[in-house]
Design an enzyme around this catalytic site. Sequence first.
Site, PDB file in Angstrom:
ATOM      1  N   GLU A  17      73.490  76.408 -13.936  1.00 15.59           N
ATOM      2  CA  GLU A  17      72.254  75.931 -14.170  1.00 15.59           C
ATOM      3  C   GLU A  17      71.774  77.502 -13.921  1.00 15.59           C
ATOM      4  O   GLU A  17      72.060  77.542 -12.349  1.00 15.59           O
ATOM      5  CB  GLU A  17      71.379  75.722 -13.892  1.00 15.59           C
ATOM      6  CG  GLU A  17      71.882  74.338 -15.380  1.00 15.59           C
ATOM      7  CD  GLU A  17      71.205  73.107 -15.598  1.00 15.59           C
ATOM      8  OE1 GLU A  17      70.176  72.918 -14.771  1.00 15.59           O
ATOM      9  OE2 GLU A  17      71.648  71.720 -16.240  1.00 15.59           O
ATOM     10  N   HIS A  29      67.973  72.755 -20.223  1.00 15.78           N
ATOM     11  CA  HIS A  29      67.314  71.490 -19.190  1.00 15.78           C
ATOM     12  C   HIS A  29      65.632  71.260 -19.372  1.00 15.78           C
ATOM     13  O   HIS A  29      65.272  71.059 -18.020  1.00 15.78           O
ATOM     14  CB  HIS A  29      67.507  72.031 -17.715  1.00 15.78           C
ATOM     15  CG  HIS A  29      68.092  70.739 -17.012  1.00 15.78           C
ATOM     16  ND1 HIS A  29      68.899  70.454 -15.690  1.00 15.78           N
ATOM     17  CD2 HIS A  29      67.157  69.507 -17.185  1.00 15.78           C
ATOM     18  CE1 HIS A  29      69.045  69.454 -15.353  1.00 15.78           C
ATOM     19  NE2 HIS A  29      68.169  68.986 -15.797  1.00 15.78           N
TER      20      HIS A  29
HETATM   21  P1  NAI Z   1      69.912  56.097 -14.119  1.00 14.21           P
HETATM   22  O1  NAI Z   1      69.862  55.556 -12.191  1.00 14.21           O
HETATM   23  O2  NAI Z   1      68.486  54.233 -13.827  1.00 14.21           O
HETATM   24  O3  NAI Z   1      70.660  55.739 -14.599  1.00 14.21           O
HETATM   25  C1  NAI Z   1      72.287  55.552 -14.523  1.00 14.21           C
HETATM   26  C2  NAI Z   1      73.222  54.317 -14.870  1.00 14.21           C
HETATM   27  O4  NAI Z   1      74.597  55.132 -15.151  1.00 14.21           O
HETATM   28  C3  NAI Z   1      73.449  53.234 -14.203  1.00 14.21           C
HETATM   29  O5  NAI Z   1      73.318  52.185 -14.929  1.00 14.21           O
HETATM   30  C4  NAI Z   1      75.066  53.541 -13.512  1.00 14.21           C
HETATM   31  O6  NAI Z   1      74.629  52.421 -13.309  1.00 14.21           O
HETATM   32  C5  NAI Z   1      75.404  54.352 -14.346  1.00 14.21           C
HETATM   33  N1  NAI Z   1      77.054  54.559 -14.046  1.00 14.21           N
HETATM   34  C6  NAI Z   1      76.653  55.465 -12.936  1.00 14.21           C
HETATM   35  N2  NAI Z   1      78.107  55.609 -12.437  1.00 14.21           N
HETATM   36  C7  NAI Z   1      78.937  54.968 -13.814  1.00 14.21           C
HETATM   37  C8  NAI Z   1      79.721  55.814 -14.424  1.00 14.21           C
HETATM   38  N3  NAI Z   1      81.067  56.070 -13.293  1.00 14.21           N
HETATM   39  N4  NAI Z   1      80.339  55.300 -15.272  1.00 14.21           N
HETATM   40  C9  NAI Z   1      79.070  54.842 -16.391  1.00 14.21           C
HETATM   41  N5  NAI Z   1      78.416  53.905 -16.210  1.00 14.21           N
HETATM   42  C10 NAI Z   1      77.920  54.897 -14.459  1.00 14.21           C
HETATM   43  O7  NAI Z   1      68.986  57.418 -14.472  1.00 14.21           O
HETATM   44  P2  NAI Z   1      68.357  57.463 -15.527  1.00 14.21           P
HETATM   45  O8  NAI Z   1      67.130  58.059 -15.039  1.00 14.21           O
HETATM   46  O9  NAI Z   1      69.122  57.009 -16.861  1.00 14.21           O
HETATM   47  O10 NAI Z   1      68.801  58.930 -15.759  1.00 14.21           O
HETATM   48  C11 NAI Z   1      70.380  59.123 -16.196  1.00 14.21           C
HETATM   49  C12 NAI Z   1      70.638  60.573 -15.619  1.00 14.21           C
HETATM   50  O11 NAI Z   1      69.605  62.121 -17.032  1.00 14.21           O
HETATM   51  C13 NAI Z   1      70.564  61.491 -14.588  1.00 14.21           C
HETATM   52  O12 NAI Z   1      71.955  61.872 -14.265  1.00 14.21           O
HETATM   53  C14 NAI Z   1      69.443  62.308 -14.131  1.00 14.21           C
HETATM   54  O13 NAI Z   1      69.563  63.391 -13.740  1.00 14.21           O
HETATM   55  C15 NAI Z   1      70.005  62.941 -15.649  1.00 14.21           C
HETATM   56  N6  NAI Z   1      68.111  63.362 -16.113  1.00 14.21           N
HETATM   57  C16 NAI Z   1      68.317  64.422 -17.296  1.00 14.21           C
HETATM   58  C17 NAI Z   1      66.867  64.992 -17.199  1.00 14.21           C
HETATM   59  C18 NAI Z   1      67.102  66.187 -18.389  1.00 14.21           C
HETATM   60  O14 NAI Z   1      66.128  66.509 -18.149  1.00 14.21           O
HETATM   61  N7  NAI Z   1      67.824  66.619 -18.931  1.00 14.21           N
HETATM   62  C19 NAI Z   1      65.832  64.507 -17.299  1.00 14.21           C
HETATM   63  C20 NAI Z   1      65.736  62.999 -16.400  1.00 14.21           C
HETATM   64  C21 NAI Z   1      67.226  62.234 -16.048  1.00 14.21           C
END
Ligand code: NAI
Length: 415
Positions: free
Chosen positions: A271, A294
């Site tokens: 990015e 993003h």
């Molecule tokens: P979170 O930590 O609350 O949830 C992530 C979930 O993924 C957890 O439940 C975890 O157990 C699960 N997980 C981890 N490894 C896994 C695997 N190999 N297979 C299946 N499940 C797995 O995180 P949150 O806040 O929900 O964020 C999720 C993603 O979104 C992150 O990568 C974050 O960087 C991204 N994000 C993107 C944004 C954007 O602007 N596009 C803004 C905010 C977050």
Amino acid sequence: MRAVSSPSAHVLLLENIHGSSHPQFREAGVEVHARATGLTEDALIEALNGLPGDGPVMVGIRSKTHVTARVLDAVPRLLAVGAFCIGTDQIDLAGARDRGVVVFNAPFSNTRSVAELIIGEIIMLSRHVFMRSAACHRGEWRKSAKGSNEVRGKTLGIVGYGHIGSQLSVLAEALGMQVMFYDIVGKLPLGNAQACGSLEELLERSDFVSLHVPDTALTRGMMGAAEIAQMRRGAYLLNASRGLVVDVDALRSALDEGRLAGAAIDVYPKEPKGAGQAFESVLQGSERAILTPHIGGSTEEAQANIGREVSIALTRYLSSGVTVGAKNLPHVDAPELTGGGCRISNIHRNVPGVLSAINNVVAASEINVASQHLATVASVGVLIVDLCIPRADPRVQSLREAIAGLSTSLRTRLL
Ligand code: NAI
């Protein structure tokens, strides 16, 4: 070893942090010093050491300002760092922990914003809105119902049922979608959502697959050619998690060959560093792909939430020693002080005998203890000791000094 007890606190807020944080600081009696820009290491040291008085100081940053070991060493009054964003790579977290400086960020302030964008994109994909809009702009009238569907009754497969995934689950069900999810950790299914035993099962059963996992060794490349091939023919893939989770070359082939009907992608393996810079992706030119820069979490509401969330954590820590939500210290919680007593907050190196050393000092003071709250990780512990006598009692100050004087104590405050 630091001992801080002065109640007159200041916070330096850099990088145009949202004004939603100011009322919280003011209410807590913290003087706000706000600047629009970030600061270099030297300028940050100078600015923090230049804050008035000799009470504790806190700093609020976003991504541009770095809090390094040098900054931590040069500003002994620094009590806490607020990352008014999600990422904390710009802060020496371990260095801060080892010096008893707590770091807070805002991990779920933009959860709702991401979930809403995904809901919008699911509908846009299902109705091929972007390709038809582009055609209208070119002067083509592509009116047709073929391939356009309502989302009601369709199956949404959510990979990663954390903050965003579970929020999306609730919104999707409100639209009448069937929700299934796959997570490596056992999660409580919300509403009528169903947990899948494997990623493969989820891919085979979903009309839409939306990724909400973190960037880890396990998730990098988790949607490669083989997994994309396991998706239903005509299904859609959405990724607003992290760029390396999806093999974008494999995705492009699946879109070009019509195996997938569409994709919405917000994050990329590479990015641009900032707004206005050039962007390149193998997905450019595919009319089946919605590409966004993003922006999943980029809303005014999320910025305001971040301001509130981090300022609440900082002021709560300042006034009560509670570290719930800290990024670099164990989470200790304790109810608000009532009944005229006072509190000692102590961050210490977690070595054998540390608690008995603290308790021996407390016992020698002959002050009655109302309650104790402790949380530890391997190297560090956070302890809250509530005492039955008022803060003004001189014995309390002596006790604080005695605890601060232990070789294991990193920071000891009287609250
Ligand atoms: P979170 O930590 O609350 O949830 C992530 C979930 O993924 C957890 O439940 C975890 O157990 C699960 N997980 C981890 N490894 C896994 C695997 N190999 N297979 C299946 N499940 C797995 O995180 P949150 O806040 O929900 O964020 C999720 C993603 O979104 C992150 O990568 C974050 O960087 C991204 N994000 C993107 C944004 C954007 O602007 N596009 C803004 C905010 C977050």
